[in-house]
Design a protein around this motif. Structure first.
Motif, PDB file in Angstrom:
ATOM      1  N   ALA A 290      84.563  16.940  71.057  1.00  0.00           N
ATOM      2  CA  ALA A 290      86.118  17.931  70.982  1.00  0.00           C
ATOM      3  C   ALA A 290      86.643  16.971  70.729  1.00  0.00           C
ATOM      4  O   ALA A 290      88.357  17.618  70.653  1.00  0.00           O
ATOM      5  CB  ALA A 290      86.165  18.932  72.389  1.00  0.00           C
ATOM      6  N   SER A 291      87.150  15.616  71.625  1.00  0.00           N
ATOM      7  CA  SER A 291      88.476  15.464  72.163  1.00  0.00           C
ATOM      8  C   SER A 291      88.555  14.824  71.074  1.00  0.00           C
ATOM      9  O   SER A 291      89.822  14.794  70.383  1.00  0.00           O
ATOM     10  CB  SER A 291      88.320  14.057  73.453  1.00  0.00           C
ATOM     11  OG  SER A 291      89.373  12.973  73.162  1.00  0.00           O
ATOM     12  N   GLU A 292      87.367  14.461  70.440  1.00  0.00           N
ATOM     13  CA  GLU A 292      88.296  13.713  69.234  1.00  0.00           C
ATOM     14  C   GLU A 292      88.414  14.267  67.790  1.00  0.00           C
ATOM     15  O   GLU A 292      89.531  14.091  66.948  1.00  0.00           O
ATOM     16  CB  GLU A 292      86.886  12.276  68.313  1.00  0.00           C
ATOM     17  CG  GLU A 292      86.117  11.583  68.518  1.00  0.00           C
ATOM     18  CD  GLU A 292      84.653  11.243  68.772  1.00  0.00           C
ATOM     19  OE1 GLU A 292      84.398  11.421  67.274  1.00  0.00           O
ATOM     20  OE2 GLU A 292      84.509  10.200  69.023  1.00  0.00           O
ATOM     21  N   LEU A 293      87.933  15.648  67.897  1.00  0.00           N
ATOM     22  CA  LEU A 293      88.528  16.724  66.837  1.00  0.00           C
ATOM     23  C   LEU A 293      89.840  17.456  67.408  1.00  0.00           C
ATOM     24  O   LEU A 293      90.274  18.211  66.078  1.00  0.00           O
ATOM     25  CB  LEU A 293      87.366  17.771  66.588  1.00  0.00           C
ATOM     26  CG  LEU A 293      86.263  17.139  66.298  1.00  0.00           C
ATOM     27  CD1 LEU A 293      85.523  18.705  66.002  1.00  0.00           C
ATOM     28  CD2 LEU A 293      86.097  17.038  64.779  1.00  0.00           C
ATOM     29  N   GLY A 294      90.299  17.031  68.233  1.00  0.00           N
ATOM     30  CA  GLY A 294      91.396  18.005  69.093  1.00  0.00           C
ATOM     31  C   GLY A 294      90.758  19.512  69.499  1.00  0.00           C
ATOM     32  O   GLY A 294      92.187  19.801  69.626  1.00  0.00           O
ATOM     33  N   VAL A 295      90.208  19.447  69.930  1.00  0.00           N
ATOM     34  CA  VAL A 295      89.516  20.775  70.424  1.00  0.00           C
ATOM     35  C   VAL A 295      89.879  20.476  72.001  1.00  0.00           C
ATOM     36  O   VAL A 295      89.112  19.969  72.499  1.00  0.00           O
ATOM     37  CB  VAL A 295      88.425  21.365  70.058  1.00  0.00           C
ATOM     38  CG1 VAL A 295      87.715  22.762  70.800  1.00  0.00           C
ATOM     39  CG2 VAL A 295      88.816  21.422  68.387  1.00  0.00           C
ATOM     40  N   PRO A 296      90.670  21.598  72.806  1.00  0.00           N
ATOM     41  CA  PRO A 296      90.431  21.318  74.040  1.00  0.00           C
ATOM     42  C   PRO A 296      89.147  21.947  74.898  1.00  0.00           C
ATOM     43  O   PRO A 296      89.977  23.239  75.525  1.00  0.00           O
ATOM     44  CB  PRO A 296      92.525  22.284  74.883  1.00  0.00           C
ATOM     45  CG  PRO A 296      92.506  23.058  73.258  1.00  0.00           C
ATOM     46  CD  PRO A 296      91.770  22.487  72.340  1.00  0.00           C
TER      47      PRO A 296
ATOM     48  N   ASN B 247      86.121  28.515  78.234  1.00  0.00           N
ATOM     49  CA  ASN B 247      86.644  28.412  76.831  1.00  0.00           C
ATOM     50  C   ASN B 247      86.994  29.401  76.011  1.00  0.00           C
ATOM     51  O   ASN B 247      86.789  29.281  74.817  1.00  0.00           O
ATOM     52  CB  ASN B 247      85.849  27.330  76.014  1.00  0.00           C
ATOM     53  CG  ASN B 247      85.255  25.852  76.644  1.00  0.00           C
ATOM     54  OD1 ASN B 247      86.369  25.369  77.301  1.00  0.00           O
ATOM     55  ND2 ASN B 247      84.488  25.778  77.112  1.00  0.00           N
ATOM     56  N   GLY B 248      87.497  30.455  76.323  1.00  0.00           N
ATOM     57  CA  GLY B 248      87.929  32.216  75.985  1.00  0.00           C
ATOM     58  C   GLY B 248      88.783  31.868  75.513  1.00  0.00           C
ATOM     59  O   GLY B 248      88.356  32.371  74.514  1.00  0.00           O
ATOM     60  N   ASN B 249      89.522  31.137  75.406  1.00  0.00           N
ATOM     61  CA  ASN B 249      90.868  30.479  74.208  1.00  0.00           C
ATOM     62  C   ASN B 249      91.010  30.306  73.453  1.00  0.00           C
ATOM     63  O   ASN B 249      91.876  30.420  72.723  1.00  0.00           O
ATOM     64  CB  ASN B 249      92.283  30.562  75.502  1.00  0.00           C
ATOM     65  CG  ASN B 249      91.909  29.300  76.059  1.00  0.00           C
ATOM     66  OD1 ASN B 249      90.576  28.270  75.559  1.00  0.00           O
ATOM     67  ND2 ASN B 249      92.344  28.015  76.966  1.00  0.00           N
ATOM     68  N   LEU B 250      89.481  29.278  73.194  1.00  0.00           N
ATOM     69  CA  LEU B 250      89.600  28.895  71.635  1.00  0.00           C
ATOM     70  C   LEU B 250      89.547  30.014  70.471  1.00  0.00           C
ATOM     71  O   LEU B 250      88.313  30.957  70.994  1.00  0.00           O
ATOM     72  CB  LEU B 250      88.497  27.622  71.789  1.00  0.00           C
ATOM     73  CG  LEU B 250      88.162  26.503  73.434  1.00  0.00           C
ATOM     74  CD1 LEU B 250      87.654  25.621  73.209  1.00  0.00           C
ATOM     75  CD2 LEU B 250      89.867  25.988  72.318  1.00  0.00           C
ATOM     76  N   THR B 251      89.317  29.523  69.650  1.00  0.00           N
ATOM     77  CA  THR B 251      88.913  30.465  68.185  1.00  0.00           C
ATOM     78  C   THR B 251      86.934  30.410  68.354  1.00  0.00           C
ATOM     79  O   THR B 251      86.918  28.828  68.460  1.00  0.00           O
ATOM     80  CB  THR B 251      89.929  30.444  67.242  1.00  0.00           C
ATOM     81  OG1 THR B 251      89.109  29.047  66.554  1.00  0.00           O
ATOM     82  CG2 THR B 251      91.032  30.366  67.568  1.00  0.00           C
ATOM     83  N   SER B 252      86.926  30.973  66.958  1.00  0.00           N
ATOM     84  CA  SER B 252      85.028  30.493  66.670  1.00  0.00           C
ATOM     85  C   SER B 252      85.911  29.619  66.235  1.00  0.00           C
ATOM     86  O   SER B 252      84.394  28.885  65.834  1.00  0.00           O
ATOM     87  CB  SER B 252      85.144  32.056  66.062  1.00  0.00           C
ATOM     88  OG  SER B 252      84.452  32.688  66.865  1.00  0.00           O
TER      89      SER B 252
ATOM     90  N   GLY C 268      83.085  26.301  66.359  1.00  0.00           N
ATOM     91  CA  GLY C 268      82.043  25.859  65.922  1.00  0.00           C
ATOM     92  C   GLY C 268      82.106  24.826  65.234  1.00  0.00           C
ATOM     93  O   GLY C 268      81.323  24.008  64.849  1.00  0.00           O
ATOM     94  N   SER C 269      83.296  24.294  64.579  1.00  0.00           N
ATOM     95  CA  SER C 269      83.085  22.934  64.558  1.00  0.00           C
ATOM     96  C   SER C 269      83.151  21.583  65.455  1.00  0.00           C
ATOM     97  O   SER C 269      82.650  20.912  64.615  1.00  0.00           O
ATOM     98  CB  SER C 269      84.799  22.194  64.234  1.00  0.00           C
ATOM     99  OG  SER C 269      85.265  22.423  65.279  1.00  0.00           O
ATOM    100  N   VAL C 270      83.043  22.057  66.489  1.00  0.00           N
ATOM    101  CA  VAL C 270      82.318  21.146  67.645  1.00  0.00           C
ATOM    102  C   VAL C 270      80.810  21.085  67.799  1.00  0.00           C
ATOM    103  O   VAL C 270      79.785  20.188  67.538  1.00  0.00           O
ATOM    104  CB  VAL C 270      83.007  21.110  69.212  1.00  0.00           C
ATOM    105  CG1 VAL C 270      82.347  20.518  70.214  1.00  0.00           C
ATOM    106  CG2 VAL C 270      84.688  21.133  69.270  1.00  0.00           C
ATOM    107  N   GLY C 271      80.713  22.271  67.219  1.00  0.00           N
ATOM    108  CA  GLY C 271      78.573  22.644  67.226  1.00  0.00           C
ATOM    109  C   GLY C 271      78.726  21.223  66.215  1.00  0.00           C
ATOM    110  O   GLY C 271      77.781  21.241  65.826  1.00  0.00           O
TER     111      GLY C 271
END
Length: 60
Positions: free
Chosen positions: A21-27, A32-37, A41-44
């Motif tokens: 997540a850190s490498e992809l810039g996903v906080p 994590n309810g404020n994150l988009t699908s 999904g990109s992290v998974g």
């Protein structure tokens, strides 16, 4: 709810998830309810991609 097959792996997978997540810039955080699908999904997807690559390289 899914049963955890290897409880000892939880900590390692969590660290791996946070690393990706850190490498992809996903906080990622405790909530994590404020994150988009798309973000989740990109992290998974990246985690699965890396695990498959590592497995494939280990069987060669």
């Amino acid at each position: 709810m899914a049963k955890t097959l290897v409880p000892e792996a939880r900590k390692g997978l969590s660290a791996f998830k946070n690393e990706v997540a850190s490498e992809l810039g996903v906080p990622f955080s405790d909530y994590n309810g404020n994150l988009t699908s798309k973000q989740c999904g990109s992290v998974g997807g990246e985690m699965v991609k890396r695990m498959v690559e590592q497995y494939e390289s280990s069987i060669k």
